[in-house]
Every structure is written in C-alpha cells, then in structure tokens.
Design an enzyme around this catalytic site. Structure first.
Site, short mmCIF file in Angstrom:
data_model
loop_
_atom_site.label_atom_id
_atom_site.label_comp_id
_atom_site.label_asym_id
_atom_site.label_seq_id
_atom_site.Cartn_x
_atom_site.Cartn_y
_atom_site.Cartn_z
N GLY A 91 0.80 -1.24 0.00
CA GLY A 91 0.00 0.00 0.00
C GLY A 91 0.82 1.28 0.00
N GLY A 151 3.60 1.62 -2.04
CA GLY A 151 4.36 1.68 -3.29
C GLY A 151 3.70 2.59 -4.32
CG LEU A 152 3.86 3.39 -9.26
CD1 LEU A 152 3.92 4.92 -9.39
CD2 LEU A 152 4.63 2.75 -10.42
N GLY A 155 -0.03 1.36 -4.84
CA GLY A 155 -0.77 1.51 -3.59
C GLY A 155 -1.01 2.98 -3.25
CE1 TYR A 172 7.45 -8.53 -10.66
CE2 TYR A 172 7.07 -8.71 -13.03
CZ TYR A 172 6.77 -8.13 -11.81
OH TYR A 172 5.79 -7.16 -11.72
N PRO A 221 -1.38 -5.12 -15.51
CG PRO A 221 -0.47 -3.92 -13.72
CD PRO A 221 -0.85 -5.31 -14.16
CB VAL A 273 2.63 1.28 -13.33
CG1 VAL A 273 1.69 2.26 -12.66
CG2 VAL A 273 1.95 -0.06 -13.57
CE LYS A 311 19.18 7.03 -16.88
NZ LYS A 311 19.74 5.93 -17.68
CD1 TRP A 334 21.96 3.72 -19.34
CD2 TRP A 334 20.70 2.63 -17.85
NE1 TRP A 334 22.42 4.04 -18.09
CE2 TRP A 334 21.67 3.37 -17.16
CE3 TRP A 334 19.79 1.86 -17.12
CZ2 TRP A 334 21.76 3.37 -15.77
CZ3 TRP A 334 19.88 1.86 -15.75
CH2 TRP A 334 20.86 2.61 -15.07
P1 NAP Z 1 6.66 -0.68 -5.49
O1 NAP Z 1 6.44 0.77 -5.70
O2 NAP Z 1 8.04 -1.21 -5.56
O3 NAP Z 1 6.01 -1.07 -4.08
C1 NAP Z 1 6.12 -2.37 -3.59
C2 NAP Z 1 5.29 -2.47 -2.35
O4 NAP Z 1 5.38 -3.81 -1.86
C3 NAP Z 1 5.76 -1.55 -1.22
O5 NAP Z 1 4.65 -1.09 -0.49
C4 NAP Z 1 6.61 -2.50 -0.36
O6 NAP Z 1 6.69 -2.10 1.00
C5 NAP Z 1 5.79 -3.78 -0.50
N1 NAP Z 1 6.59 -4.97 -0.22
C6 NAP Z 1 7.70 -5.42 -0.88
N2 NAP Z 1 8.17 -6.54 -0.30
C7 NAP Z 1 7.33 -6.81 0.76
C8 NAP Z 1 7.30 -7.81 1.74
N3 NAP Z 1 8.22 -8.79 1.78
N4 NAP Z 1 6.32 -7.76 2.67
C9 NAP Z 1 5.40 -6.78 2.65
N5 NAP Z 1 5.36 -5.82 1.74
C10 NAP Z 1 6.33 -5.82 0.80
O7 NAP Z 1 5.81 -1.54 -6.52
P2 NAP Z 1 4.63 -1.08 -7.51
O8 NAP Z 1 5.29 -0.58 -8.76
O9 NAP Z 1 3.64 -0.24 -6.79
O10 NAP Z 1 4.01 -2.49 -7.87
C11 NAP Z 1 2.77 -2.93 -7.32
C12 NAP Z 1 2.35 -4.20 -8.02
O11 NAP Z 1 2.18 -3.91 -9.42
C13 NAP Z 1 3.38 -5.32 -7.92
O12 NAP Z 1 2.72 -6.54 -7.71
C14 NAP Z 1 4.07 -5.30 -9.30
O13 NAP Z 1 4.55 -6.57 -9.64
C15 NAP Z 1 2.92 -4.86 -10.19
N6 NAP Z 1 3.32 -4.20 -11.44
C16 NAP Z 1 4.10 -3.07 -11.43
C17 NAP Z 1 4.45 -2.48 -12.61
C18 NAP Z 1 5.32 -1.23 -12.66
O14 NAP Z 1 5.65 -0.77 -13.77
N7 NAP Z 1 5.68 -0.64 -11.54
C19 NAP Z 1 4.02 -3.02 -13.84
C20 NAP Z 1 3.22 -4.16 -13.82
C21 NAP Z 1 2.87 -4.75 -12.61
P3 NAP Z 1 7.79 -1.00 1.47
O15 NAP Z 1 7.28 0.33 1.04
O16 NAP Z 1 7.85 -1.12 2.93
O17 NAP Z 1 9.07 -1.39 0.78
P1 GDP Z 2 10.78 -3.52 -18.76
O1 GDP Z 2 9.71 -2.71 -19.42
O2 GDP Z 2 10.20 -4.61 -17.90
O3 GDP Z 2 11.78 -4.04 -19.74
O4 GDP Z 2 11.58 -2.64 -17.71
P2 GDP Z 2 12.06 -1.12 -17.64
O5 GDP Z 2 10.98 -0.24 -17.20
O6 GDP Z 2 13.29 -1.20 -16.81
O7 GDP Z 2 12.42 -0.67 -19.13
C1 GDP Z 2 13.55 -1.17 -19.77
C2 GDP Z 2 13.78 -0.54 -21.14
O8 GDP Z 2 14.09 0.85 -21.00
C3 GDP Z 2 14.97 -1.19 -21.80
O9 GDP Z 2 14.82 -1.10 -23.22
C4 GDP Z 2 16.12 -0.28 -21.33
O10 GDP Z 2 17.26 -0.36 -22.19
C5 GDP Z 2 15.44 1.09 -21.44
N1 GDP Z 2 16.02 2.14 -20.60
C6 GDP Z 2 16.57 3.32 -21.04
N2 GDP Z 2 17.01 4.06 -20.02
C7 GDP Z 2 16.70 3.37 -18.88
C8 GDP Z 2 16.88 3.66 -17.48
O11 GDP Z 2 17.41 4.68 -17.08
N3 GDP Z 2 16.41 2.72 -16.59
C9 GDP Z 2 15.80 1.57 -17.02
N4 GDP Z 2 15.33 0.71 -16.09
N5 GDP Z 2 15.64 1.27 -18.33
C10 GDP Z 2 16.09 2.15 -19.25
#
Ligand code: NAP
Ligand code: GDP
Length: 323
Positions: A15, A17-18, A20, A145, A172, A175, A196, A210
C-alpha cells in the site's frame, strides 16, 4: 441491501508503493467517498513481512479484511531483474502463497492480485491477450519474476476449482507516476530517466539513455490504473485475469518516452545512448479489448500530461522521493 452495499474491509498489501499510493490518492479524492461502505488498510513491509507466514497470519487477524488488493512484491526494472532473477522468483512465490492461503484460511471473499504484461511469452503473436499468460517461456531477462507472477494465476484457479472462491488478477502494462521508485539502477525506465534528467540538469552533464531507445512500451499512469483497480474491486466478478492498459495505438518507443521526459523537465543539454546496456524485451504489445468491452468510455490521462505531472512531483518532492 445488495452485495455491493455490504461493508468492505479492504487490505491493500504494498500500500506504500507506486500503485498503492495511487489507489490511496484516488480513494481520498472520490466525491462519493463517504457514502461508500469501504474501509481501507494500506500496509507496507514495515507493518508485516509477507514472506513470513506467521506475520501474515497476525496481519490478517488484526485487520480482518473481507477483500484484499494484493500489490506487495519484489519489483524492479530490467536491470534489477537481470541481477536477481532467483530472488524475484523465491520472494514473490513466498509472498503470494502466504497472502492467498491466509486470505482463504480467514474467509476473505475477494483477492485481486497484480500480474504484469512483462510475464507473457517472449516469442508470441501480437497483440498479447489474457489467454496467453502460460503460452511459452517469458523473456530471459526476468524469468524469475515472470514465473512467480504466472503462479498467481495457477493459485487463483486452484482456489476456485477446489474451494469455489473468486480470487482474480489484473495485468497492467508499465506503470509510472508519483511515489514511484526513482532509484536509477533498480527502478523502471520512466522514473530512472526522470531522475537522470534531474541530475543531468543540475550537474550540466549529458542525459544517458540506456540501450538503443528502440524497444516499445505501453505506459499507464498510476492514477488511471488505480481507478481501474477500484472498478475491478467493485464490479469485476471473474477469476480470469484482465489486462489494464492503454490501447495498442498508444505504444511509444523508449526514445519517444525519453523525449517526453526531456520536454517536461525542460532539459536542453546533450542526450546520449549507452548501447552497452541491455534493451530487454523488444515489445509486449497488449490488447485492452477485454477492458474496453466493460468500460468503452474510460478516459486515460494523455501521456505528456501525466509525464509532466510526474516530473513536477519528483522535482517538488526530491528530498523525500524513493531513490
Ligand atoms: P513498489 O512501488 O516497488 O512497491 C512495492 C510495495 O510492496 C511496497 O509497499 C513495499 O513495501 C511492499 N513490499 C515489498 N516486499 C514486501 C514484503 N516482503 N512484505 C510486505 N510488503 C512488501 O511496486 P509497484 O510498482 O507499486 O508495484 C505494485 C504491483 O504492481 C506489484 O505486484 C508489481 O509486480 C505490479 N506491477 C508493477 C508495474 C510497474 O511498472 N511498476 C508493472 C506491472 C505490474 P515497502 O514500502 O515497505 O518497501
Ligand atoms: P521492462 O519494461 O520490464 O523491460 O523494464 P524497464 O521499465 O526497466 O524498461 C527497460 C527498457 O528501458 C529497456 O529497453 C532499457 O534499455 C530502457 N532504458 C533506457 N534508459 C533506462 C533507465 O534509465 N532505466 C531503465 N530501467 N531502463 C532504461
């Protein structure tokens, strides 16, 4: 009283994280908030380490949820996945098995877990849809993963077939938004580029993108995803996953995404590509046709507008942002 009028106690794992934080923001700003019979509990790893079964049981006992939005996971961008595939598999398997089994054990009615479009087969036909989750090996870069996330769908089927409960998942695309992980090595591409770009501007140095900039991605703004997640909580009654994504026509290259960041950050310095860095999966173009059948009129925030908001949030909250 209909089912939807009955009081819901909603535990949001992950809750803080991004995603939540975005759900919290959207709920707090819903005009009919007070009329909804919903109570939310936003949980971080500091409240409970969900890898630990006993701690998970204590958490559920404390909050007695009727519903769970399950977001908690070990999450990271391409480069964090490349270096820690085993951790991603083991930790996410532990978290997901604990959450789903304790939810079942304590009578939770509905769990909505979170998959990702990056868990789909690498070699596939496009667009990807919900039927393809298990259709072939995922990309090598994030196999840990991906397989752990795919097992959520297996668990959901198991709980339904064996016990008749409706645990489901959403899928999703990439995000982004406020409260993201802006750590440059560990985070995803947009928060990485924003951070960056901020440093390049401060230090008068080039912005290094990158990889080749050619891979394609669909990006969803976290506030849009949060609204759709709440719709799934309240209205979607199926164990089958549903892709929550912008349309195929909204896919952009990493180069275009970087250009949007450069514009929003008002960066006028030099831009370079580091092609020694991996490109990862070339594309994972997903169809949102299923979502559109339910919500034909849902309006996604335009990409440049949401990037501007996210960049402004990062600059304003630099000291407290996760980085
Ligand atoms: P995030 O910002 O990294 O947040 C992760 C959350 O999970 C944080 O609240 C963290 O708590 C909690 N967490 C991690 N390990 C834990 C543990 N062992 N016990 C309890 N809590 C734990 O992630 P997000 O980007 O919001 O992702 C949320 C969901 O969306 C995930 O399931 C991810 O796989 C999925 N998702 C994300 C993306 C994306 O681009 N970000 C894309 C597709 C799917 P703390 O704050 O205490 O660390
Ligand atoms: P993915 O969508 O799961 O592959 O994960 P990312 O969000 O890390 O995106 C990765 C893609 O963005 C790859 O093509 C990387 O080469 C490119 N990329 C360019 N600059 C960056 C950077 O600063 N961070 C990350 N994570 N990826 C980058």
């Amino acid at each position: 009283m209909t089912t939807s009028d009955q009081a819901k106690r909603i535990l949001v794992t992950g809750g803080t994280g991004l995603v939540g934080s975005a759900i919290k923001h959207v709920i707090e700003n819903e005009p009919d908030r007070d009329k909804r019979n919903e109570e939310y509990f936003f949980i971080s790893s500091k409240d409970c380490d969900l890898r630990n079964r006993e701690e998970t049981e204590v958490l559920f006992k404390k909050h007695q949820p009727t519903h769970v939005i399950h977001l908690a996971a070990l999450v990271g961008g391409l480069f964090r996945n490349l270096s820690r595939n085993l951790d991603f598999f083991r930790e996410n398997m532990e978290i997901n098995d604990n959450v789903l089994s304790v939810a079942y054990q304590t009578g939770v009615k509905k769990v909505i877990s979170c998959l990702s479009t990056c868990i789909f087969p690498d070699k596939t036909t496009y667009p990807i849809d919900e039927t393809m989750v298990h259709s072939g090996p995922p990309h090598d870069s994030n196999f840990g993963y991906s397989y752990a996330k795919r097992m959520i769908d297996v668990l959901n089927r198991g709980y339904f077939v064996q016990h008749g409960v409706q645990y489901t998942s959403i899928i999703p695309t990439n995000v982004y938004g406020p409260d993201d992980n802006f750590n440059i090595e560990d985070g995803h591409v947009l928060p990485g580029l924003i951070h960056k770009c901020y440093l390049a501007k401060q230090n008068n140095t080039p912005l290094i993108i990158w990889g080749s900039g050619k891979p394609l991605r669909q990006f969803i703004y976290s506030y849009d995803l949060a609204k759709l997640y709440l719709w799934v909580l309240r209205e979607y009654d199926s164990i089958e996953p549903i892709i929550l994504s912008v349309g195929e026509e909204d896919e952009v290259s990493i180069k275009q995404a970087a250009e949007a960041v450069v514009k929003a950050m008002n960066f006028t310095g030099e831009i370079k590509y580091d092609t020694t860095r991996a490109d990862g999966q070339f594309k994972k173009t997903a169809s949102n046709a299923k979502l559109r059948r339910y919500l034909p009129d849902f309006q996604f925030t335009p990409f440049e507008e949401a990037i501007q908001y996210t960049c402004d949030w990062f600059v304003k909250n630099y000291d407290r942002a996760r980085k």
